[in-house]
Design a protein around this motif. Structure first.
Motif, short mmCIF file in Angstrom:
data_model
loop_
_atom_site.label_atom_id
_atom_site.label_comp_id
_atom_site.label_asym_id
_atom_site.label_seq_id
_atom_site.Cartn_x
_atom_site.Cartn_y
_atom_site.Cartn_z
N GLU A 173 -2.15 80.73 9.49
CA GLU A 173 -1.26 79.56 9.40
C GLU A 173 -1.70 78.44 8.53
O GLU A 173 -0.91 77.51 8.32
CB GLU A 173 -1.41 79.19 10.87
N GLY A 174 -2.93 78.76 7.79
CA GLY A 174 -3.46 77.72 7.01
C GLY A 174 -4.19 76.54 7.65
O GLY A 174 -4.70 75.72 7.02
N ARG A 175 -4.57 76.85 8.93
CA ARG A 175 -5.29 75.82 9.70
C ARG A 175 -6.99 76.31 9.91
O ARG A 175 -7.01 77.49 9.73
CB ARG A 175 -4.80 75.67 11.19
N LEU A 176 -7.75 75.43 9.51
CA LEU A 176 -9.39 75.81 9.89
C LEU A 176 -9.45 76.30 11.24
O LEU A 176 -8.93 75.54 12.24
CB LEU A 176 -9.94 74.64 9.57
N VAL A 177 -10.39 77.20 11.48
CA VAL A 177 -10.62 77.57 12.91
C VAL A 177 -11.07 76.73 13.62
O VAL A 177 -10.96 76.26 14.94
CB VAL A 177 -11.61 78.75 12.76
N GLU A 264 -2.98 82.92 20.23
CA GLU A 264 -1.83 83.26 19.29
C GLU A 264 -1.99 82.25 18.15
O GLU A 264 -1.28 82.38 17.16
CB GLU A 264 -0.66 83.13 20.36
N THR A 265 -2.23 81.18 18.34
CA THR A 265 -2.55 80.02 17.37
C THR A 265 -3.66 80.11 16.21
O THR A 265 -3.58 79.53 15.46
CB THR A 265 -2.53 78.87 18.07
N GLN A 266 -4.57 81.37 16.39
CA GLN A 266 -5.41 81.43 15.51
C GLN A 266 -5.76 82.77 14.99
O GLN A 266 -6.70 83.25 15.08
CB GLN A 266 -6.78 80.72 16.17
N ARG A 267 -4.60 83.50 14.38
CA ARG A 267 -4.62 84.68 13.96
C ARG A 267 -5.40 84.75 12.61
O ARG A 267 -5.22 83.66 12.08
CB ARG A 267 -3.19 85.28 13.64
#
Length: 268
Positions: A173-177, A264-267
């Motif tokens: 998603e382009g977000r940092l872990v 589900e938000t950190q694939r």
């Protein structure tokens, strides 16, 4: 070389063994120590029985302090600056002592250095050419390890050691872990691992060969987690007659977990 233990009057060696992974070390003051010497003779006996202090240098050599003087040992070349080695060409007691302390895990090998675990801060040994954050044996994971998510309790299989920090690795998603709320309790500086959920893998009776299982791991959706969010699952001996195996009698890769995964938000 035989693994040795210290005498009661000497500094105790670490409880863990040298098994290929960095191992946890606690800060200590280096002091002279001895080793059990019964059954040894000559230089081998003196290497164990005489009090010495071994200090690793940054270039892979070691300073050995003994009652007879202070010398520098090159463990890889098996040379020492003492007369016994430099003049007689012997494998002196100082060379032997360094080998004993390396084997005992008391000093790093020539190709290792002391580092600090990125999770617990404990001192450990790691390869000199290792980049990025380091992890001790307690917090490191290998591909194929069965682990549990501390947040949800779900069973996971490690598929990759990313190595980079949680505040450097981005998900699909382009977000940092490190930005995910479920990772707020874990260090931004911790190395990231890629995992798959056990519940996404085929049941044991659906896996007819190793290649099928490997394909299932490759095709399963991956998720990214900071190191300390994962805790290793120790598999116990199963009930062979009942066909049970592994943690919770579920089998390492055929069990099912309940509840939502929460990832589900950190694939990957």
């Amino acid at each position: 070389m035989t693994h040795t233990r210290n005498t009661p009057a000497s500094e105790a060696p670490p409880a863990d063994t040298r098994a290929g992974r960095p191992h946890l070390r606690q800060p200590r003051v280096r002091r002279q120590r001895t080793f059990p010497a019964e059954g040894y003779e000559g230089r081998a006996y003196r290497a164990r029985a005489e009090p010495m202090t071994v200090r690793p240098l940054r270039d892979g050599r070691y300073v050995v302090e003994s009652e007879g003087g202070t010398y520098v040992v090159d463990a890889e070349r098996e040379t020492c600056t003492c007369p016994d080695s430099a003049i007689r060409g012997a494998r002196c007691k100082h060379i032997r002592r360094v080998a004993i302390e390396i084997e005992s895990g008391l000093v790093p090998a020539p190709d290792e250095r002391e580092r600090v675990c990125a999770v617990c801060g404990g001192l450990m040994f790691a390869p000199v050419d290792q980049d990025g954050p380091a992890l001790c044996d307690r917090h490191d994971h290998d591909p194929g390890d069965l682990v549990r998510d501390r947040e949800t309790g779900a069973l996971l299989v490690v598929v990759d050691r990313i190595g980079d920090r949680a505040d450097e690795v981005r998900t699909g998603e382009g977000r940092l872990v490190s930005e995910y709320e479920t990772n707020a309790a874990y260090g931004d500086h911790e190395p990231v691992f890629a995992v798959v959920y056990v519940e996404s893998l085929p049941a044991g009776d659906a896996v007819d060969d190793f290649g099928t299982w490997v394909d299932a791991l490759r095709d399963s959706r991956r998720y990214l987690f900071p190191a300390s969010r994962l805790t290793r699952v120790e598999l116990r001996a199963g009930d062979e007659e009942g066909g049970k195996s592994g943690e919770a009698d579920a089998g390492p890769y055929s069990g099912r977990t309940s509840g939502t995964t929460g990832a589900e938000t950190q694939r990957a």
